[in-house]
Every structure is written in structure tokens, then in C-alpha cells.
Design an enzyme around this catalytic site. Sequence first.
Site, PDB file in Angstrom:
ATOM      1  N   ASP A   1      45.445  37.774  46.361  1.00  0.00           N
ATOM      2  CA  ASP A   1      46.183  39.486  45.687  1.00  0.00           C
ATOM      3  C   ASP A   1      47.016  38.786  44.134  1.00  0.00           C
ATOM      4  O   ASP A   1      47.227  37.230  44.330  1.00  0.00           O
ATOM      5  CB  ASP A   1      47.175  39.631  46.461  1.00  0.00           C
ATOM      6  CG  ASP A   1      48.133  40.282  45.692  1.00  0.00           C
ATOM      7  OD1 ASP A   1      46.746  41.383  45.176  1.00  0.00           O
ATOM      8  OD2 ASP A   1      48.765  40.885  45.847  1.00  0.00           O
ATOM      9  N   SER A   2      46.826  39.259  44.206  1.00  0.00           N
ATOM     10  CA  SER A   2      47.978  39.150  42.044  1.00  0.00           C
ATOM     11  C   SER A   2      49.198  38.332  42.742  1.00  0.00           C
ATOM     12  O   SER A   2      49.696  37.676  41.775  1.00  0.00           O
ATOM     13  CB  SER A   2      48.299  40.087  40.596  1.00  0.00           C
ATOM     14  OG  SER A   2      48.546  41.350  41.743  1.00  0.00           O
TER      15      SER A   2
ATOM     16  N   TYR B   1      49.047  41.363  37.469  1.00  0.00           N
ATOM     17  CA  TYR B   1      47.384  42.092  36.062  1.00  0.00           C
ATOM     18  C   TYR B   1      47.011  43.004  36.044  1.00  0.00           C
ATOM     19  O   TYR B   1      46.040  43.366  35.205  1.00  0.00           O
ATOM     20  CB  TYR B   1      45.916  41.653  38.321  1.00  0.00           C
ATOM     21  CG  TYR B   1      45.986  39.841  38.290  1.00  0.00           C
ATOM     22  CD1 TYR B   1      46.963  39.029  37.679  1.00  0.00           C
ATOM     23  CD2 TYR B   1      44.889  40.016  38.816  1.00  0.00           C
ATOM     24  CE1 TYR B   1      46.661  37.739  38.121  1.00  0.00           C
ATOM     25  CE2 TYR B   1      44.482  38.576  39.415  1.00  0.00           C
ATOM     26  CZ  TYR B   1      45.646  37.873  38.879  1.00  0.00           C
ATOM     27  OH  TYR B   1      45.133  36.296  39.270  1.00  0.00           O
TER      28      TYR B   1
ATOM     29  N   CYS C   1      43.715  42.685  45.704  1.00  0.00           N
ATOM     30  CA  CYS C   1      44.346  43.356  44.492  1.00  0.00           C
ATOM     31  C   CYS C   1      43.609  44.140  44.218  1.00  0.00           C
ATOM     32  O   CYS C   1      42.478  43.928  43.926  1.00  0.00           O
ATOM     33  CB  CYS C   1      44.466  42.344  43.727  1.00  0.00           C
ATOM     34  SG  CYS C   1      44.861  42.259  42.538  1.00  0.00           S
ATOM     35  N   ASN C   2      43.592  45.633  44.753  1.00  0.00           N
ATOM     36  CA  ASN C   2      42.875  46.594  43.894  1.00  0.00           C
ATOM     37  C   ASN C   2      42.679  46.213  42.201  1.00  0.00           C
ATOM     38  O   ASN C   2      41.434  46.901  42.489  1.00  0.00           O
ATOM     39  CB  ASN C   2      43.563  47.891  43.697  1.00  0.00           C
ATOM     40  CG  ASN C   2      43.575  48.340  45.270  1.00  0.00           C
ATOM     41  OD1 ASN C   2      43.761  49.165  46.160  1.00  0.00           O
ATOM     42  ND2 ASN C   2      44.505  47.387  45.928  1.00  0.00           N
ATOM     43  N   THR C   3      43.830  45.699  41.377  1.00  0.00           N
ATOM     44  CA  THR C   3      42.813  45.885  40.131  1.00  0.00           C
ATOM     45  C   THR C   3      42.230  44.870  40.365  1.00  0.00           C
ATOM     46  O   THR C   3      40.527  45.041  39.065  1.00  0.00           O
ATOM     47  CB  THR C   3      43.909  45.416  39.239  1.00  0.00           C
ATOM     48  OG1 THR C   3      44.669  45.419  39.365  1.00  0.00           O
ATOM     49  CG2 THR C   3      44.027  44.727  37.794  1.00  0.00           C
TER      50      THR C   3
ATOM     51  N   GLU D   1      58.312  45.432  44.380  1.00  0.00           N
ATOM     52  CA  GLU D   1      58.673  44.257  44.037  1.00  0.00           C
ATOM     53  C   GLU D   1      60.796  43.653  44.190  1.00  0.00           C
ATOM     54  O   GLU D   1      60.631  42.567  44.692  1.00  0.00           O
ATOM     55  CB  GLU D   1      58.254  43.179  42.415  1.00  0.00           C
ATOM     56  CG  GLU D   1      56.788  43.100  42.911  1.00  0.00           C
ATOM     57  CD  GLU D   1      56.384  41.615  42.552  1.00  0.00           C
ATOM     58  OE1 GLU D   1      57.186  41.184  42.022  1.00  0.00           O
ATOM     59  OE2 GLU D   1      55.492  41.601  42.617  1.00  0.00           O
TER      60      GLU D   1
ATOM     61  N   CYS E   1      46.793  50.956  45.470  1.00  0.00           N
ATOM     62  CA  CYS E   1      47.552  49.105  44.948  1.00  0.00           C
ATOM     63  C   CYS E   1      48.214  48.358  46.296  1.00  0.00           C
ATOM     64  O   CYS E   1      48.609  49.520  46.892  1.00  0.00           O
ATOM     65  CB  CYS E   1      48.569  49.944  44.144  1.00  0.00           C
ATOM     66  SG  CYS E   1      49.490  48.076  42.885  1.00  0.00           S
TER      67      CYS E   1
ATOM     68  N   HIS F   1      51.110  47.162  45.817  1.00  0.00           N
ATOM     69  CA  HIS F   1      52.132  47.946  46.478  1.00  0.00           C
ATOM     70  C   HIS F   1      52.721  48.705  46.811  1.00  0.00           C
ATOM     71  O   HIS F   1      53.727  48.841  47.298  1.00  0.00           O
ATOM     72  CB  HIS F   1      53.199  47.310  44.444  1.00  0.00           C
ATOM     73  CG  HIS F   1      53.299  46.481  44.631  1.00  0.00           C
ATOM     74  ND1 HIS F   1      52.011  45.215  44.290  1.00  0.00           N
ATOM     75  CD2 HIS F   1      54.238  45.299  44.057  1.00  0.00           C
ATOM     76  CE1 HIS F   1      52.536  44.176  43.709  1.00  0.00           C
ATOM     77  NE2 HIS F   1      53.567  43.539  43.939  1.00  0.00           N
TER      78      HIS F   1
HETATM   79  N1  DGL Z   1      47.841  43.781  43.338  1.00  0.00           N
HETATM   80  C1  DGL Z   1      47.938  44.288  42.077  1.00  0.00           C
HETATM   81  C2  DGL Z   1      47.290  45.683  42.593  1.00  0.00           C
HETATM   82  O1  DGL Z   1      46.353  46.194  43.266  1.00  0.00           O
HETATM   83  C3  DGL Z   1      49.380  45.534  41.554  1.00  0.00           C
HETATM   84  C4  DGL Z   1      49.687  44.300  41.880  1.00  0.00           C
HETATM   85  C5  DGL Z   1      49.230  43.709  39.400  1.00  0.00           C
HETATM   86  O2  DGL Z   1      50.119  44.650  38.648  1.00  0.00           O
HETATM   87  O3  DGL Z   1      49.264  42.575  39.120  1.00  0.00           O
HETATM   88  O4  DGL Z   1      46.269  46.474  42.009  1.00  0.00           O
END
Ligand code: DGL
Length: 275
Positions: A12-13, A44, A75-77, A155, A189, A191
Amino acid sequence: MPGDPRPIGVFDSGMGGLTVLRALMARLPNEHFVYLGDTARLPYGTKSAETVQAYALQATRLLIEEGVKMLVIACNTASAVALYLLQEAWEPVPVIGVIEPGARAGIAATRNGRIAVIATEGTVRGGAYARAIHRLKRDVEVVQQPCQVFVALAEEGWTDSPVTVAAAERYLKPLFGGKGAPDTLVLGCTHFPVLAASIRKSVGDDVALVDSAETAATAVAAALDERKLASAPGYPGQARFFATDSPQRFARVGEIFLGRPIDARQVELVDLRAL
Ligand code: DGL
């Protein structure tokens, strides 16, 4: 059958992907996991697809070098913009993302055929959720809303605070206000699952909240079985952690997402820039 004792890599990011690790550990208690959070380069979600692809490639290389038998892009992104690239790069290691499991869960939950997806700017920009949903079912209406501020609120640990509820109202009221509103909200996402209580206050009780962590864990379990990669039953799995910035912060903030304490001494600091 002896089983495959190699670990599963989870990337993950940052720390949000620990919501996915948590679901994986609950679903697959005999598996070992290596988790990498690229905390030095988070977020990200606001970066270009090209940058996220380059970061994701470096990060997953580290996990490949750790000898993982499967990669989960929590990580979704990164799943939205880099999944195919990573699948091609690390073949024959299977690489599983969270978008398709989330899309599947959204379709299973909706009764009126209208799904809202909230995610980072990067995930929404590429339209990956809408594409994944329409690949599975054409006649579903999808609305997408970037909710970047949610990442910082999660966070900060403001999981159920008036500030988070106010942000949720601002983002979500326009989507859920009128007639013909979606009945399902995909938390697209890493988070967002920890903000579910605040999100719920703003969308009301009738909207199904879909968290892709559970469905991603189901997809990983199925892929392990299918490829005969599951570990032998009987031994409890372990998790190891890598972060690209402060292990102390990783442990402190990570606890919010993993739902249990993390010992900072067990978080190894790594530098991905040379990879
Ligand atoms: N991990 C990112 C996501 O799931 C969220 C945090 C980020 O923007 O890096 O998209």
C-alpha cells in the site's frame, strides 16, 4: 500436501492497506504476510498515473525480492492505475488488486442498481471502479466522488469526530440527497473503512457501505486454492512490516487500521529509491 510456506506480499502507499491485511489475516490465519507501506511517498491519490506506476513497480520489486508467492495491491489508487503493469512485470507471481473485488461487492449489495464510489482523486480520475462495475454488470448507474480529505482525517485518527462528519456531509450529501439516490456506497480507498461511523451519519442507515477488504480477502483465498499455493494448516501465520519512513509513526498510525498494536521495533525501514 505440504503446502507453500512462502509469504504473501501486501503493498500500500501507507498504513491504510492494513485494513486489507487485517481482513487477510482473519481469513487466512495460516498464511505469512510481508506488508510494505510506502509512507515516505504517501499520498498516491493526488499523484499522476505515471508517478504511481513507477512507485508501485519499485515497491513491489522489494516484495518480489522477499520471495513472496502472491502480491496483493491493497492500495486502490495503485490497483486502479498499475495493476496490469504489475501483473505483466511479475508474471508468474499472481498479482491481485482491490478494485474488482470492491466492484463485485458493490453489485452484490445494490438493490436499485445505483452505486456511489468514493475514492482518491487518482482512482476517480481513471474511472477504474466504473469500468470494473460495468464489466461485471452493464445496467448499473455509477457515480464517483473523490474524497481526498478523508485520507488525512483517517491518518489523524479522527475516525468519528465532528470534523469528519462535516467533511462527509460536504462530500456525500449531494450524492444521497434526492430521489433516485444510490443505495450502495463503495469505500474505494484503503483509509475509508475506519471512517465508516462518520460516513454512516451522513448517508443514513439505508445505504449499504461496501468495504473491499473482505471481498479482496475472499479473492486471495480463492486464488491460493486455485493455484495450489496455500500454506499447510496447523501453524499460525506471522506478519512482517516494511515502511519507507518513520517506523514509529507507522506503528502508531497503523494501529488505527490494523485494529491491534504494532511494535515499532518490528517495522523495518527500507529505501526503495535504488530499486
Ligand atoms: N492507499 C490509497 C488508496 O487506497 C489512499 C492513500 C493515498 O492517497 O496514498 O487509494
